[in-house]
Design a protein around this motif. Sequence first.
Motif, short mmCIF file in Angstrom:
data_model
loop_
_atom_site.label_atom_id
_atom_site.label_comp_id
_atom_site.label_asym_id
_atom_site.label_seq_id
_atom_site.Cartn_x
_atom_site.Cartn_y
_atom_site.Cartn_z
N PRO A 37 70.66 9.59 27.39
CA PRO A 37 69.60 8.71 28.25
C PRO A 37 69.95 7.91 29.31
O PRO A 37 69.33 7.70 30.18
CB PRO A 37 68.94 7.96 27.03
N VAL A 79 69.17 7.97 32.98
CA VAL A 79 68.69 6.74 33.72
C VAL A 79 69.53 6.58 34.86
O VAL A 79 68.93 6.12 36.32
CB VAL A 79 68.67 5.40 32.85
N SER A 90 67.97 6.47 39.03
CA SER A 90 68.12 5.27 39.72
C SER A 90 68.36 5.65 41.06
O SER A 90 68.22 4.89 42.27
CB SER A 90 69.25 4.36 39.20
N SER A 129 64.79 2.58 36.65
CA SER A 129 65.80 2.99 36.15
C SER A 129 66.72 2.20 36.66
O SER A 129 67.82 1.83 36.06
CB SER A 129 65.82 4.43 36.62
N ALA A 133 66.95 -1.07 34.89
CA ALA A 133 67.60 -0.83 33.37
C ALA A 133 69.09 -0.46 33.39
O ALA A 133 69.84 -1.18 32.43
CB ALA A 133 66.91 0.53 32.92
N LEU A 134 69.44 0.15 34.55
CA LEU A 134 71.19 0.15 34.55
C LEU A 134 71.64 -0.96 34.73
O LEU A 134 72.78 -1.41 34.19
CB LEU A 134 71.29 1.26 35.59
#
Length: 310
Positions: free
Chosen positions: A45, A49, A53, A277, A280-281
Amino acid sequence: MSPLSLAAVSGRRLKARRAGVGVTRPGFAWAVPATVFFLLFAILPLVLVAVLSFTSWDGITSPHFNGLANWTKLIHDPVMTQSIWLTLVLTVLGVVTQTPISILLGVWAAGPQRNRAVLSAIFFVPLLLSATAVSVLWRALLDPNFGVPGQLPWLFGNGNLLGNQPGSIAVLTFVGMWQFTPLHTLLYQGGARAVPQVLYQAAAIDGAGTVRQFFHVTLPQLRNTMITSMILMVVGGLTTFDTVLILTQGGPGTDTTVSAYYMYVQGFKDFDFGAGSAIALVLVVVATLISLAVVRLSGYDKMRSTAEGI
């Protein structure tokens, strides 16, 4: 065989075991299930992600590669900068407020006090509730019209604690402390019970009272537990989402829009999963770097247990 010979043989076996000679260690096959699980539900996952991005995707049509457009957008986005700052503030406040209370309660819960087990069980009740249930509970209790603040205007003014940024941050910090302090208390309780009693006995012989024993015996022995607890607090603070979603929804305005909530807004409200994304990274990288910094600066990676296994 004479007793001296038996003693010599036993001594050689003990030295060989300590040196790792002749000791059978678990094979790699034992780690395969956990490794596969970690690869499928963590690494894969994360890779997806990272790929998303660099794309533009609304969640319905096919993703389209857009290079660094999402990252450029985030760098120049004032809300993103503010969300990172708010996330760090809430994380620091969580560590500062929860750590001392958890240590004191954990050490107390590890003692022989009367009714300790009953009081500890009652105190651990918030740990059994979900974050959603806790947030809904406190939202009702803090309602400016029908909640506690509305009934105590001499203490809370107009009662709208969530109507301004300082009040909202204070509420989020308090709710997080109320919910997660029992977890860290449990960690410190286990750590305090593992402290050898001979250390307290030696300190008592030297004339140390309860307070000096706490600062010079208990706290040093809780160092490993303290570092573990702080890492959990940091990771939890950086990923705070559900409490913000239910209590403030990032408001008023964007005054409590933390990074995790902003990621949700970008992905599931604005349908910009590429930007979500990227956020999130960023969270993954920041959480990893802070955790590694805590481990390195504290020397936790060089510590060894006093009862190591094979």
